[in-house]
Scaffold this motif. Structure first.
Motif, mmCIF file in Angstrom:
data_model
loop_
_atom_site.group_PDB
_atom_site.id
_atom_site.type_symbol
_atom_site.label_atom_id
_atom_site.label_comp_id
_atom_site.label_asym_id
_atom_site.label_seq_id
_atom_site.Cartn_x
_atom_site.Cartn_y
_atom_site.Cartn_z
ATOM 1 N N VAL A 15 0.858 -1.186 0.000
ATOM 2 C CA VAL A 15 0.000 0.000 0.000
ATOM 3 C C VAL A 15 0.895 1.237 0.000
ATOM 4 C CG1 VAL A 15 -1.860 1.206 1.191
ATOM 5 C CG2 VAL A 15 -1.709 -1.296 1.323
ATOM 6 N N PHE A 16 0.765 2.073 -1.017
ATOM 7 C CA PHE A 16 1.634 3.232 -1.178
ATOM 8 C C PHE A 16 0.919 4.534 -0.807
ATOM 9 C CE2 PHE A 16 3.380 0.148 -4.151
ATOM 10 C CZ PHE A 16 4.744 0.280 -3.994
ATOM 11 N N ASP A 17 1.655 5.406 -0.149
ATOM 12 C CA ASP A 17 1.258 6.803 -0.053
ATOM 13 C C ASP A 17 1.395 7.404 -1.453
ATOM 14 O OD1 ASP A 17 0.845 9.464 1.093
ATOM 15 O OD2 ASP A 17 2.996 9.728 0.761
ATOM 16 N N LEU A 61 1.890 -4.283 3.419
ATOM 17 C CA LEU A 61 3.042 -3.422 3.731
ATOM 18 C C LEU A 61 2.734 -2.006 3.291
ATOM 19 C CD1 LEU A 61 6.088 -3.092 4.563
ATOM 20 C CD2 LEU A 61 6.632 -3.518 2.147
ATOM 21 N N MET A 62 2.765 -1.066 4.228
ATOM 22 C CA MET A 62 2.571 0.345 3.908
ATOM 23 C C MET A 62 3.910 0.989 3.633
ATOM 24 S SD MET A 62 0.137 2.796 3.819
ATOM 25 C CE MET A 62 0.535 4.407 3.088
ATOM 26 N N VAL A 63 4.000 1.742 2.542
ATOM 27 C CA VAL A 63 5.235 2.417 2.165
ATOM 28 C C VAL A 63 4.930 3.890 1.909
ATOM 29 C CG1 VAL A 63 7.124 2.541 0.492
ATOM 30 C CG2 VAL A 63 6.163 0.309 1.126
ATOM 31 N N GLY A 64 5.645 4.778 2.595
ATOM 32 C CA GLY A 64 5.433 6.202 2.378
ATOM 33 C C GLY A 64 6.499 7.024 3.055
ATOM 34 N N ASP A 65 6.425 8.343 2.868
ATOM 35 C CA ASP A 65 7.493 9.219 3.334
ATOM 36 C C ASP A 65 7.207 9.890 4.675
ATOM 37 O OD1 ASP A 65 5.454 10.723 1.961
ATOM 38 O OD2 ASP A 65 6.783 12.452 2.033
ATOM 39 N N SER A 66 6.020 9.666 5.243
ATOM 40 C CA SER A 66 5.663 10.307 6.513
ATOM 41 C C SER A 66 5.806 9.319 7.664
ATOM 42 C CB SER A 66 4.224 10.818 6.460
ATOM 43 O OG SER A 66 3.782 11.202 7.738
#
Length: 210
Positions: free
Chosen positions: A13-15, A164-169
């Motif tokens: 799961v992407f931001d 899996l969550m992937v992001g910049d925050s």
């Protein structure tokens, strides 16, 4: 080097903004609209959450918060929004990463806090067959509230521990998902100081997902 996720990953799961795409000409029209509210207004604190958790454009937001706008000011805000949306670009590592994950049989989702006008450019610039899309303005909740992660997992048909969550925050894309029961990895582009749960490019991700 980042470590592999602890459990089998069935979905990533992407931001969106700062992770998949970037705005190269920032005009911040919604922030400009917020600045039309008096400093002492009790509505200022609720403004950002409201415009990201309900489907509204600039004019609807102005009406909702009782902000008087002249036709000239509204036209300028629309112009700035159009310029900002036209400047959105995907990061160079995005498409190859998504295709590699698809080839591995991994489901893909996007889960992001944003105002409604910012959704279309993401889907236009990254024309993937997304298995789930969880926009804050559609779900009615913004990260790190668990409802927005739950919406993504329910659409994907996976349990939180398989996503899996992937992001910049840190709070929205790492701490919040972990609290909900997902796995998480933070993207820190250009960073030289990486922990085991961070990557500095999406090109690293396919080899980390089993």
């Amino acid at each position: 080097m980042a470590r592999r996720p602890a459990h089998q990953i069935r979905a990533v799961v992407f931001d969106a903004y700062g992770t998949l795409v970037e705005i190269t000409d920032r005009r911040r029209p919604f922030k400009q609209l917020l600045e039309q509210l008096p400093r002492e207004s009790t509505f200022r604190q609720a403004f950002a959450q409201t415009v990201m958790s309900e489907p509204m454009d600039l004019e609807a937001a102005a009406i909702r918060f009782g902000i008087p706008l002249s036709p000239k000011t509204l036209d300028q805000l629309h112009h700035d929004l159009d310029c900002e949306l036209a400047s959105i670009r995907p990061f160079s590592d995005v498409i190859d990463c998504l295709h590699a994950l698809k080839q591995r049989g991994v489901k893909l989702a996007v889960c992001s806090n944003l105002a409604k006008p910012y959704a279309i450019p993401v889907q236009r610039l990254i024309p993937m067959a997304w298995d789930a899309i969880s926009w804050s303005f559609e779900v009615g909740a913004i990260k790190p509230h668990e409802d927005i992660y739950a919406s993504a997992c329910q659409q994907l048909g996976v349990s939180p521990c398989e996503a899996l969550m992937v992001g910049d925050s840190e709070d929205e894309d790492y701490v919040g998902p972990l609290r909900f029961g997902m796995q998480a990895m933070r993207l820190r582009r250009g960073s030289l100081s990486l922990t085991l749960d961070t990557i500095n490019s999406l090109s690293e991700l396919p080899n980390l997902v089993r």
